[in-house]
Design an enzyme around this catalytic site. Structure first.
Site, mmCIF file in Angstrom:
data_model
loop_
_atom_site.group_PDB
_atom_site.id
_atom_site.type_symbol
_atom_site.label_atom_id
_atom_site.label_comp_id
_atom_site.label_asym_id
_atom_site.label_seq_id
_atom_site.Cartn_x
_atom_site.Cartn_y
_atom_site.Cartn_z
ATOM 1 N N LYS A 166 0.847 -1.203 0.000
ATOM 2 C CA LYS A 166 0.000 0.000 0.000
ATOM 3 C C LYS A 166 0.884 1.254 0.000
ATOM 4 O O LYS A 166 0.602 2.227 -0.701
ATOM 5 C CB LYS A 166 -0.947 -0.019 1.207
ATOM 6 C CG LYS A 166 -2.076 -1.019 0.995
ATOM 7 C CD LYS A 166 -2.890 -1.337 2.221
ATOM 8 C CE LYS A 166 -3.836 -2.489 1.894
ATOM 9 N NZ LYS A 166 -4.636 -2.963 3.022
ATOM 10 N N GLN A 224 -4.916 -1.788 9.175
ATOM 11 C CA GLN A 224 -4.743 -3.093 8.524
ATOM 12 C C GLN A 224 -5.375 -4.199 9.378
ATOM 13 O O GLN A 224 -5.093 -4.323 10.562
ATOM 14 C CB GLN A 224 -3.238 -3.360 8.313
ATOM 15 C CG GLN A 224 -2.937 -4.615 7.537
ATOM 16 C CD GLN A 224 -3.495 -4.587 6.115
ATOM 17 O OE1 GLN A 224 -3.353 -3.616 5.391
ATOM 18 N NE2 GLN A 224 -4.153 -5.661 5.721
ATOM 19 N N ASP A 248 -11.385 2.545 3.334
ATOM 20 C CA ASP A 248 -11.679 1.131 3.082
ATOM 21 C C ASP A 248 -13.170 0.927 2.809
ATOM 22 O O ASP A 248 -13.584 -0.124 2.334
ATOM 23 C CB ASP A 248 -11.295 0.294 4.313
ATOM 24 C CG ASP A 248 -9.977 -0.432 4.107
ATOM 25 O OD1 ASP A 248 -9.616 -0.675 2.941
ATOM 26 O OD2 ASP A 248 -9.318 -0.753 5.120
#
Ligand code: NAP
Length: 281
Positions: free
Chosen positions: A53, A97, A120
């Site tokens: 990422k 995460q 997200d």
């Protein structure tokens, strides 16, 4: 023989245009777009995802702020870091995460990220907006699938779509996106009866169950579009999807390979969501 949907090429194409958008943001706002990435613990797979990422951020011209908390970080430590990032103007997106260490309540921590920085697309407000077909931030993997369908001129309108898997991060948002695009949608899961028959009725079959080569040719209608979200290992430890690619590609009209299909799109859509969040800020 089917047409392979090239996720790698599309991801690359999108990253080029995102880079331009990031530059435009910097020019007009005088600051870079920022994404904060929070990793808690030492899970090796998570470390790889986080590295990828950060690499994608560099490629697109997004400034990444990386935070690594220890495995035994307390709830308060994680929440107070998120509070700081929420207050930080230069951070437009916050990503925690997953999975988190077992002692932390994932839902509580995710709820702490305000919807406008939830790149997200996992929080209840963003999911609720998606369910109501309102403008929102959409979960990266299913969003990437929709971009792939669009790129290849596959319009879900009026089509029978079957989504195999009902997770919060893939199956459910995927089903909502297809419904919003006017497909007739069925969602299958581990308790579904007559799975073979239901899957074989699909014009568009999206598979996200995490079982190597589970979908065999008899589960696929001649000419169907088959999207394989799975990231599994076969008997030789080689990366493969949830679909038996070799058998199914002979029947499908379009199919995504693994690797090189949905995978490269997911991180790109995270960049896309971060750029969107920045422009909306
Ligand atoms: P998950 O949370 O484990 O959910 C799996 C879903 O599949 C559940 O709804 C489960 O049903 C269903 N399922 C499991 N076995 C089944 C069976 N035999 N028949 C029918 N349904 C079955 O998985 P996920 O997070 O959605 O991920 C799915 C796959 O996609 C994994 O391989 C993952 O690595 C991959 N993935 C890839 C990307 C990418 O970027 N390419 C992103 C995310 C995930 P129940 O609900 O009844 O248990």
């Amino acid at each position: 023989m089917s047409i392979k949907i090239d996720g790698k090429a599309l991801a690359q194409e999108l990253r080029v245009s995102l880079r331009e958008r990031a530059l435009e943001f910097k020019k007009t706002r005088g600051t870079e777009i920022g994404l904060a990435v929070v990793l808690v613990g030492e899970d090796p797979a998570s470390q790889v995802y986080v590295r990828n990422k950060i690499k994608a951020c560099e490629e697109v011209g997004i400034k990444s702020y990386s935070y690594h908390l220890p495995q035994d970080a307390s709830r308060e430590q994680v929440l107070s870091l998120i509070d700081e990032l929420v207050a930080e103007e230069n951070v437009h997106g916050i990503l925690v995460q997953l999975p988190l260490p077992k002692h932390l309540n994932e839902q509580e921590i995710l709820r702490h990220i305000p919807p406008k920085k939830d790149v997200d697309g996992f929080c209840a407000e963003n999911v609720g907006n998606l369910a109501m077909n309102r403008e929102t931030i959409v979960a990266c993997t299913p969003f990437g699938v929709m971009k792939m369908l669009e790129k290849y001129g596959i319009d879900p309108k009026g089509k029978t779509a079957v989504v195999l898997g009902r997770s919060n991060i893939v199956g459910k948002p995927m089903a909502m996106l297809l419904l919003n695009a006017d497909a007739t949608v069925t969602v299958c899961h581990s308790k579904t009866e007559n799975l073979q028959k239901v899957c074989a009725s699909a014009d568009i079959l999206v598979v996200a169950i995490g079982k190597a080569k589970f979908v065999t040719a008899d589960m696929v209608k001649e000419g169907a579009v088959v999207i394989d979200v799975g990231m599994d290992r076969d008997e030789n430890g080689k990366l493969c999807g949830d679909v038996d690619f070799e058998a199914v590609e002979k029947k499908a009209s379009y199919i995504t390979p693994v690797p090189g299909g949905v995978g490269p799109m997911t991180i790109t859509m995270l960049m896309y969501n971060t750029v969107l969040a920045a422009f909306r800020s």
